[in-house]
Design a protein around this motif. Structure first.
Motif, mmCIF file in Angstrom:
data_model
loop_
_atom_site.group_PDB
_atom_site.id
_atom_site.type_symbol
_atom_site.label_atom_id
_atom_site.label_comp_id
_atom_site.label_asym_id
_atom_site.label_seq_id
_atom_site.Cartn_x
_atom_site.Cartn_y
_atom_site.Cartn_z
ATOM 1 N N TYR A 151 0.807 -1.214 0.000
ATOM 2 C CA TYR A 151 0.000 0.000 0.000
ATOM 3 C C TYR A 151 0.841 1.267 0.000
ATOM 4 O O TYR A 151 0.421 2.301 -0.499
ATOM 5 C CB TYR A 151 -0.970 -0.011 1.191
ATOM 6 C CG TYR A 151 -0.341 0.206 2.544
ATOM 7 C CD1 TYR A 151 -0.239 1.494 3.060
ATOM 8 C CD2 TYR A 151 0.128 -0.857 3.307
ATOM 9 C CE1 TYR A 151 0.331 1.713 4.309
ATOM 10 C CE2 TYR A 151 0.694 -0.650 4.545
ATOM 11 C CZ TYR A 151 0.794 0.637 5.041
ATOM 12 O OH TYR A 151 1.351 0.842 6.273
ATOM 13 N N ARG A 190 1.401 1.956 -3.559
ATOM 14 C CA ARG A 190 0.163 2.279 -4.286
ATOM 15 C C ARG A 190 -0.348 3.676 -3.951
ATOM 16 O O ARG A 190 -1.068 4.280 -4.745
ATOM 17 C CB ARG A 190 -0.911 1.236 -3.952
ATOM 18 C CG ARG A 190 -0.509 -0.189 -4.258
ATOM 19 C CD ARG A 190 -0.989 -0.641 -5.597
ATOM 20 N NE ARG A 190 -0.394 -1.899 -6.034
ATOM 21 C CZ ARG A 190 -0.949 -3.099 -5.875
ATOM 22 N NH1 ARG A 190 -2.102 -3.210 -5.273
ATOM 23 N NH2 ARG A 190 -0.360 -4.180 -6.316
ATOM 24 N N ARG A 191 0.017 4.183 -2.770
ATOM 25 C CA ARG A 191 -0.433 5.530 -2.422
ATOM 26 C C ARG A 191 0.345 6.596 -3.171
ATOM 27 O O ARG A 191 -0.048 7.752 -3.192
ATOM 28 C CB ARG A 191 -0.287 5.760 -0.915
ATOM 29 C CG ARG A 191 -1.393 5.060 -0.159
ATOM 30 C CD ARG A 191 -1.337 5.288 1.322
ATOM 31 N NE ARG A 191 -2.209 4.323 1.969
ATOM 32 C CZ ARG A 191 -2.493 4.321 3.271
ATOM 33 N NH1 ARG A 191 -1.950 5.224 4.063
ATOM 34 N NH2 ARG A 191 -3.304 3.419 3.771
ATOM 35 N N CYS A 201 -10.667 4.912 1.721
ATOM 36 C CA CYS A 201 -9.897 3.700 1.997
ATOM 37 C C CYS A 201 -8.620 3.980 2.742
ATOM 38 O O CYS A 201 -8.092 3.111 3.434
ATOM 39 C CB CYS A 201 -9.510 3.005 0.705
ATOM 40 S SG CYS A 201 -10.847 2.150 -0.032
ATOM 41 N N ILE A 202 -8.051 5.173 2.546
ATOM 42 C CA ILE A 202 -6.795 5.456 3.234
ATOM 43 C C ILE A 202 -7.027 6.373 4.431
ATOM 44 O O ILE A 202 -6.092 6.922 5.006
ATOM 45 C CB ILE A 202 -5.736 6.043 2.273
ATOM 46 C CG1 ILE A 202 -6.230 7.331 1.620
ATOM 47 C CG2 ILE A 202 -5.396 5.038 1.192
ATOM 48 C CD1 ILE A 202 -5.150 7.997 0.788
ATOM 49 N N MET A 223 -9.640 -1.431 -3.632
ATOM 50 C CA MET A 223 -9.033 -0.959 -2.380
ATOM 51 C C MET A 223 -7.538 -1.213 -2.379
ATOM 52 O O MET A 223 -6.744 -0.365 -1.988
ATOM 53 C CB MET A 223 -9.677 -1.662 -1.178
ATOM 54 C CG MET A 223 -11.043 -1.129 -0.818
ATOM 55 S SD MET A 223 -11.800 -2.127 0.469
ATOM 56 C CE MET A 223 -11.421 -1.163 1.904
ATOM 57 N N ARG A 224 -7.146 -2.404 -2.830
ATOM 58 C CA ARG A 224 -5.718 -2.719 -2.904
ATOM 59 C C ARG A 224 -5.013 -1.746 -3.857
ATOM 60 O O ARG A 224 -3.926 -1.256 -3.564
ATOM 61 C CB ARG A 224 -5.509 -4.145 -3.432
ATOM 62 C CG ARG A 224 -5.681 -5.203 -2.412
ATOM 63 C CD ARG A 224 -4.477 -5.348 -1.515
ATOM 64 N NE ARG A 224 -3.340 -6.003 -2.145
ATOM 65 C CZ ARG A 224 -2.178 -6.202 -1.545
ATOM 66 N NH1 ARG A 224 -2.006 -5.783 -0.316
ATOM 67 N NH2 ARG A 224 -1.189 -6.801 -2.160
ATOM 68 N N VAL A 270 -5.821 1.319 -4.797
ATOM 69 C CA VAL A 270 -5.704 2.719 -4.386
ATOM 70 C C VAL A 270 -4.924 2.871 -3.087
ATOM 71 O O VAL A 270 -4.817 3.969 -2.562
ATOM 72 C CB VAL A 270 -7.080 3.420 -4.257
ATOM 73 C CG1 VAL A 270 -7.795 3.416 -5.586
ATOM 74 C CG2 VAL A 270 -7.904 2.790 -3.170
ATOM 75 N N GLY A 271 -4.377 1.774 -2.575
ATOM 76 C CA GLY A 271 -3.449 1.908 -1.459
ATOM 77 C C GLY A 271 -4.066 1.772 -0.083
ATOM 78 O O GLY A 271 -3.586 2.373 0.864
ATOM 79 N N ALA A 272 -5.141 0.963 0.035
ATOM 80 C CA ALA A 272 -5.657 0.678 1.373
ATOM 81 C C ALA A 272 -4.758 -0.387 1.988
ATOM 82 O O ALA A 272 -4.369 -1.330 1.310
ATOM 83 C CB ALA A 272 -7.090 0.168 1.295
ATOM 84 N N SER A 273 -4.416 -0.241 3.275
ATOM 85 C CA SER A 273 -3.556 -1.243 3.900
ATOM 86 C C SER A 273 -4.373 -2.514 4.114
ATOM 87 O O SER A 273 -5.595 -2.487 4.171
ATOM 88 C CB SER A 273 -3.008 -0.726 5.222
ATOM 89 O OG SER A 273 -4.065 -0.422 6.084
ATOM 90 N N THR A 285 -6.973 -2.518 6.849
ATOM 91 C CA THR A 285 -8.177 -1.756 6.513
ATOM 92 C C THR A 285 -9.143 -2.598 5.694
ATOM 93 O O THR A 285 -10.354 -2.510 5.856
ATOM 94 C CB THR A 285 -7.814 -0.518 5.677
ATOM 95 O OG1 THR A 285 -6.625 0.047 6.182
ATOM 96 C CG2 THR A 285 -8.920 0.491 5.673
#
Lengths: 229, 299
Positions: free
Chosen positions: A77, A80-81, A108-109, B208-209, B211-214, B217
């Motif tokens: 992640y 990806r961020r 989501c973040i 979700m994966r 876009v960078g959700a851990s 989460t």
């Protein structure tokens, strides 16, 4: 400084097919790069390695200071961020409105609600969809859906935008609209854009950097290149 | 605060998912309920068995009768020898005079009969009452005591005790086995339920994966969903535990068949069992959903 650096990268799939042979690349911050080549040339694999859907079997892939090959599944992640991804098939959630689809990336973040609102509306303005905020994806044209996907990809202000055949499902007119959106993102936000495509017309018109791949080998890396067979 | 915001979001998503997949959730809740009912019954049964085994074991004594013509210092010697056996716990000594007195107190007939006997011609014997530490070795210990000089007879209710001890041991093992097996089945059921709700949200997880959700989460809503299923699933078993055990206890007046087999008092026993049941429900729900969501986090 280079945003992306690949050193002696090789990718061999489990079924024995080698998609990329000994690839060396450096892409500067703020550039707009096309990756072209026929089917099976390895352009999709290259994009996938940049957001770590695939790991290189050999060599080093560094994106924004992160060594992608060494990144653990739990830490993906973090990479990806830093980047946004746009696909050929849009990948929107049909039960959410345009606004909610874009906001989803920030929820989501764990972003705050008021910040989400500001960022989402800005991103939708940048892709020219401010008047369709409350529509559902199914009521939009393909081009509009792709623009929603682009808004979702850029809403978190990533340094890098990866596009895997974003115009693959669109007619030439809509494709040019998408290209205009991408170009303005590149110019106004300073986002580095890497786009895999096999659309000759687009590549020739845009006059950007071009990486040409053939059967997993790098053939050419040209400034202001065109699609030459 | 970011963690609270994420937690709130997860709970909202979990509740939504339970409601959206209502029939499926209901199915798994009933499966959990049935399993937990059996688990609760098994727990109560095994605790009760354990309890009255312990009670019976506490009462189990070896009675050692000494020879009639035994001298005071010889009694002391026997005592030393009994003490030296490793399995011997507490023990008490009763002289024949004490036995006589006790018997006279118990009934008038004994009282008059025993009155005429002097110490010398009394048929009563000096006795030791010995408790053992490990009930399973009672036979062994009794034999050792029997071998001591000046010991005439040793009694411990041989056959009945032996059988009871082995029966309780095997009952305990079987109930533990059943409880473990049922818990495994429940986990399996929850894994499958959550898998179905996940596959309905596969695309969402994928995005979700991207876009960078851990991972945590992404997992949290499903883990909470599993916990909700576990909690709802334990409601009926808990009601059955509380009301059922009360009724059972009252119906049998606190013991089964004979005074020997005492039931555990309902309070606070049933509340402890309820806590165990709900804890099992929650933990099992969490484990099930966590393992179900795992495979979707590889993209």
């Amino acid at each position: 400084m280079d945003l992306i650096r690949l050193k002696n990268v090789e990718k061999k799939y489990k079924n024995g097919v080698t998609a990329i042979y000994d690839l060396n690349l450096a892409i500067e911050k703020g550039s707009f790069v096309f990756v072209i080549g026929g089917s099976g040339s390895g352009k999709s694999t290259l994009i996938k390695m940049l957001y770590r859907e695939e790991k290189p079997t050999k060599g080093q892939v560094v994106v924004g200071g992160l060594d992608v090959a060494k990144l653990k599944n739990k830490k993906v992640y973090k990479l990806r961020r830093k980047l946004g991804i746009v696909f050929q098939d849009y990948r929107l959630l049909p039960k959410l409105t345009v606004y909610e689809n874009v906001a989803f990336a920030l929820e989501c973040i764990g972003e705050k609600k008021d910040i989400i609102r500001i960022k989402v509306l800005k991103a939708l303005e940048d892709v020219g969809l401010k008047n369709k905020v409350h529509e559902y994806p199914n009521n939009l044209s393909g081009g509009e859906q792709q623009r929603v996907a682009i808004a979702r990809a850029i809403v978190n202000d990533p340094k890098l935008l990866l596009c895997d055949e974003p115009t693959g499902n669109l007619d030439p007119e809509k494709s040019m609209e998408i290209m205009k959106v991408l170009e303005s993102i590149n110019k106004q936000r300073g986002t580095t854009i890497i786009m895999a495509t096999h659309d000759k017309e687009i590549v020739n018109k845009m006059k950007k950097q071009v990486i040409t791949l053939k059967d997993g080998h790098l053939v050419k890396f040209k400034q202001k290149g065109t699609y030459a067979e | 605060m970011k963690p609270f915001r994420m937690l709130g979001r997860s709970i909202r998503d979990a509740v939504k998912s339970v409601i959206r997949n209502f029939s499926l959730s209901l199915a798994s809740i009933s499966c959990i309920s049935i399993t937990l009912i059996i688990v609760a019954v098994a727990i109560m049964a095994s605790y009760n068995v354990q309890n009255f085994t312990r009670e019976i074991e506490k009462d189990m004594t070896i009675v050692v009768f000494l020879d009639n013509q035994i001298e005071q210092d010889e009694i002391h010697e026997v005592e030393e020898q009994i003490k030296s056996i490793s399995n011997v716990g507490e023990y008490t000594f009763q002289s024949r005079q004490e036995v006589k007195q006790k018997m006279q107190e118990e009934s008038e007939i004994f009282s008059t009969v025993l009155e005429n006997w002097e110490d010398e011609d009394s048929p009563l014997k000096d006795t030791f009452q010995v408790k053992v530490k490990n009930i399973e070795k009672i036979k062994d210990t009794a034999e050792k005591i029997q071998a001591i000089e000046k010991v005439s007879v040793v009694r411990y209710g041989e056959g009945m005790v032996d059988k009871m001890v082995t029966a309780f041991a095997s009952i305990k093992k079987v109930t533990y086995g059943i409880v473990v097996a049922l818990i495994l089945v429940t986990i399996f059921l929850i894994v499958n339920t959550i898998k179905l709700t996940i596959s309905a949200r596969k695309r969402e997880i994928e995005i979700m994966r991207l876009v960078g959700a851990s991972n945590i989460t992404i997992k949290l809503p499903f883990i909470i969903e599993g916990m909700i299923l576990g909690v709802f699933g334990s409601v009926v078993p808990i009601l059955i535990t509380i009301y059922g055990y009360f009724a059972f206890y009252r119906h049998f007046d606190g013991y089964l068949y004979s005074r020997l087999i005492q039931l555990i008092e309902p309070e606070p026993f049933i509340y402890n069992v309820s806590l165990i049941v709900i804890a099992i429900g929650i933990v099992v729900g969490m484990i099930g959903s966590a393992s179900a969501v795992k495979r979707y986090l590889k993209v």
